[in-house]
Each structure stands twice: as structure tokens, then as C-alpha cells.
Design a protein around this motif. Structure first.
Motif, short mmCIF file in Angstrom:
data_model
loop_
_atom_site.label_atom_id
_atom_site.label_comp_id
_atom_site.label_asym_id
_atom_site.label_seq_id
_atom_site.Cartn_x
_atom_site.Cartn_y
_atom_site.Cartn_z
N GLN A 107 111.64 79.81 43.90
CA GLN A 107 111.83 80.16 42.50
C GLN A 107 113.25 79.91 42.04
O GLN A 107 113.49 79.30 40.99
CB GLN A 107 111.46 81.64 42.28
N ILE A 108 114.21 80.38 42.81
CA ILE A 108 115.61 80.31 42.39
C ILE A 108 116.14 78.88 42.44
O ILE A 108 116.87 78.44 41.54
CB ILE A 108 116.47 81.25 43.26
N PHE A 109 115.76 78.13 43.48
CA PHE A 109 116.26 76.77 43.62
C PHE A 109 115.30 75.72 43.04
O PHE A 109 115.54 74.52 43.19
CB PHE A 109 116.53 76.45 45.09
N ALA A 110 114.25 76.20 42.37
CA ALA A 110 113.31 75.32 41.65
C ALA A 110 112.69 74.27 42.56
O ALA A 110 112.69 73.08 42.25
CB ALA A 110 114.00 74.67 40.45
N TRP A 111 112.17 74.71 43.69
CA TRP A 111 111.42 73.84 44.59
C TRP A 111 109.94 74.17 44.42
O TRP A 111 109.53 75.30 44.70
CB TRP A 111 111.86 74.06 46.04
N PRO A 112 109.13 73.22 43.98
CA PRO A 112 107.71 73.52 43.72
C PRO A 112 106.90 73.59 45.01
O PRO A 112 106.07 72.72 45.30
CB PRO A 112 107.28 72.34 42.85
N GLY A 113 107.11 74.64 45.79
CA GLY A 113 106.42 74.79 47.06
C GLY A 113 105.18 75.65 46.98
O GLY A 113 104.72 76.03 45.90
N ILE A 114 104.66 76.00 48.14
CA ILE A 114 103.38 76.70 48.22
C ILE A 114 103.50 78.14 47.74
O ILE A 114 102.54 78.71 47.20
CB ILE A 114 102.84 76.65 49.67
N GLY A 115 104.66 78.78 47.94
CA GLY A 115 104.83 80.15 47.49
C GLY A 115 104.73 80.27 45.99
O GLY A 115 104.00 81.13 45.45
N LYS A 116 105.45 79.42 45.27
CA LYS A 116 105.41 79.44 43.81
C LYS A 116 104.02 79.05 43.31
O LYS A 116 103.50 79.64 42.35
CB LYS A 116 106.45 78.48 43.26
N TRP A 117 103.40 78.08 43.95
CA TRP A 117 102.08 77.64 43.52
C TRP A 117 101.04 78.73 43.72
O TRP A 117 100.10 78.85 42.93
CB TRP A 117 101.68 76.38 44.30
N SER A 118 101.19 79.54 44.76
CA SER A 118 100.24 80.62 45.02
C SER A 118 100.20 81.60 43.85
O SER A 118 99.12 82.02 43.41
CB SER A 118 100.61 81.36 46.30
N LEU A 119 101.35 81.94 43.33
CA LEU A 119 101.38 82.84 42.18
C LEU A 119 100.84 82.15 40.93
O LEU A 119 100.18 82.79 40.10
CB LEU A 119 102.81 83.33 41.92
#
Length: 327
Positions: free
Chosen positions: A272-284
């Protein structure tokens, strides 16, 4: 050993199947993406919503069992995890984000393990000295420091460094720059975007290994088998390295194996903070969008990664400790 690991893998496969099934029925019963369609402007008609969702295999008219059977057949026969309400394919969206999370965390995980264990051994061998107090004090400080605040402070520091140098030497957001030429410039650009988040994840991540390794090693330094080794002529450091360290590393090795799920689930705040579109952000994102198939895919993946970590923990125990025999 191989037979044991296969049995463990089989039991975890059953667990994964049951977890996935339960998650699907829970998600399909509680998530109503059709209601979110009513918030769009212009508002689609019920007939349009029905036709759109039917074409995506998300027919809200079908009961949960019918939808589950259709979805399960697609997964088993075609490895098709379905579509999202926005029309995207879960396979493609999920695969891209898993790769992003892996790129973000893999290097930092290796560094945290190496640094944490090395500092744990170093501080235990110098118990109550200044170096031990500084290292262990930092670890406990990081324990109570919320991860988002730590990441944010490091991000601010990187921004200040850019201001001091008067150039974009450090990148604090994103995974790459736009318009970079292919080849070596692309590699340099990717490395530059890796630097800050990797440093943040490492500097705020090794404290768990350091504290654990220090504590386990201190529990064994004065054990009888270490005293016996010293009585036979070994120095204190030799006895620690050859005997106490091996025994104290056993529980740490287990914790390392169980850290594998953190590759994909523990970096949500960093993404979230470093704006990396990974699996954690996508899960939410998929949960917020009432995406049944996407939610089930993330839960299933978490179960798979946990199962892999559990099997590796058993393997690590038998590998490090020759006293353990698996039957």
C-alpha cells in the motif's frame, strides 16, 4: 521421509479442499456484487445486470450449490478460476499480482533471515554487553513500532535524500518507470525501485529472528552438553558454534519455514505505502468488489502456502536435528 512427506501433503490437500469449499459457500452467500452495480451512473437495469453476470458465470439466480459445481468443474478440468464482476479473468489478475509480491518480498526475506540469525548469534555470544543491548533493544523497539509507521518514516527519509541530492536517486512508489528503454536501462530502473521497499522490509523484519535465535542460544549455552564440550578442550566460541548453535537453530528453522506465507500475506502495508500492486492489496480489492471467485482464489492460495510451510517445517526439523526420526 518421502512417504511421511507425501502423507502430510495428502492431509493438507484435504484441508485445502475443505477450506476452499467452505470459503466459496460463505462468499457466494454473503457477497452480492449485483447490489454494487446499482451504484453505477447511469444505473443499469436489472435485466442488464442479470445478462452481464450470466455471461461471466456469476448468475445470481442460481443457488450456491449450482454455482459451486460449475466453478469446481472449471477449476478441475480447465484450471479456470472464473471471472470477476468487472469481466477480468481471475487467473491472469491473480498470477500477475503473485509475481509482483514475490519480487517485492523474496530478496528481503532472505536478507532478514541471514541478518537476523547472525545478529542473534552475535548478541547471544556477547550477552549484556553494549552491542547486545543495542541490537536487542532495537529489535524490541521494532516489535512495538507499527509496520505502516515504520514504512512511512523510511519513505519520508528517502524523499528527504532526494531533496538533499537534488535528483531522483531513490524511488519511493511504483515498480517501474514509464518510457524506460528495454535492456540494461530497464534492469537499472527495476533495481532502483526495489531499493527502498527492500530496505524497509529488511530493516523492520529481522528482529523476530534475532530475538528468537538469541533466546534459544542463551538457553543452550550453559547446558550440560556444552559444558562437556568445553571440558574436552573446546573454547567457549567453539562449543557454541559446534554444539549450542545447532540445537538452538532447530526451532528457528521451523519458524523460517512457517515464514513462507509471509511472502504473500505479510507485505500488505508495504504494498500500500510503496504502491506495489501485489497480492495483499488485490485481496482487499476483490473483497471490496464482492468478487467471489477472486476471494476464493486468495484464500486457497493462502492455504496452499501455509501447507507448504508446514511440510517444510517438518523437513527442516529432521534435517537440522538428527535425533528426530520420522516414521
Amino acid at each position: 521421509m518421502l512417504l511421511y512427506l507425501l502423507k502430510r501433503a495428502g492431509s493438507y490437500l484435504v484441508m485445502i479442499f475443505l477450506t476452499t469449499t467452505a470459503t466459496y459457500f460463505l462468499a457466494v452467500s454473503t457477497m452480492k456484487p449485483a447490489l454494487l452495480e446499482q451504484e453505477k451512473i447511469p444505473r443499469p437495469t436489472p435485466e442488464q445486470v442479470q445478462a452481464n453476470f450470466t455471461s461471466l458465470g456469476l448468475d445470481p439466480i442460481k443457488n450456491p450449490w449450482e454455482r459451486y459445481v460449475d466453478w469446481l468443474v472449471g477449476v478441475v478440468t480447465r484450471w479456470d478460476w472464473g471471472r470477476s464482476p468487472n469481466g477480468g479473468f481471475v487467473n491472469a489478475q491473480f498470477g500477475d499480482r503473485v509475481w509482483v509480491s514475490t519480487r517485492l518480498i523474496l530478496v528481503s526475506l532472505i536478507l532478514t533471515i541471514i541478518i537476523g540469525i547472525a545478529l542473534g548469534v552475535y548478541s547471544a555470544a556477547r550477552q549484556y554487553k553494549i552491542s547486545d543491548r543495542v541490537i536487542t533493544g532495537y529489535s524490541y523497539f521494532v516489535y512495538i513500532l507499527p509496520a505502516p509507521i515504520g514504512y512511512f518514516l523510511i519513505q519520508l527519509l528517502a524523499i528527504k535524500i532526494n531533496e538533499w541530492t537534488g535528483a531522483q536517486t531513490l524511488f519511493v512508489t511504483g515498480i517501474s518507470s514509464v518510457g524506460v528503454e528495454p535492456g540494461w536501462p530497464t534492469i537499472v530502473d527495476l533495481a532502483a525501485h526495489y531499493l527502498v521497499p527492500t530496505f524497509a522490509l529488511t530493516i523492520l523484519g529481522w528482529q523476530g529472528y534475532q530475538v528468537a535465535q538469541r533466546q534459544y542460544l542463551l538457553d543452550n549455552i550453559n547446558a550440560d552438553f556444552v559444558r562437556t564440550a568445553r571440558a574436552k578442550g573446546l573454547t567457549r566460541n567453539q562449543a557454541i558454534r559446534k554444539h549450542a548453535l545447532r540445537v538452538s537453530f532447530i526451532p528457528v528453522a521451523q519458524s523460517i519455514a512457517f515464514s513462507i506465507p509471509l511472502l504473500f500475506t505479510g507485505a500488505f502495508f508495504a504494498e500500500q505505502i510503496f504502491a506495489w500492486p501485489g497480492i495483499g492489496k488485490w485481496s482487499l480489492d476483490v473483497i471490496s468488489a464482492a468478487d467471489v471467485n477472486g476471494t476464493v482464489a486468495t484464500v486457497t492460495f493462502g492455504s496452499v502456502v501455509f501447507a507448504v510451510g508446514a511440510v517444510l517445517a517438518d523437513f527442516a526439523t529432521t534435517l537440522v536435528d538428527p535425533r528426530v526420526r520420522v516414521s
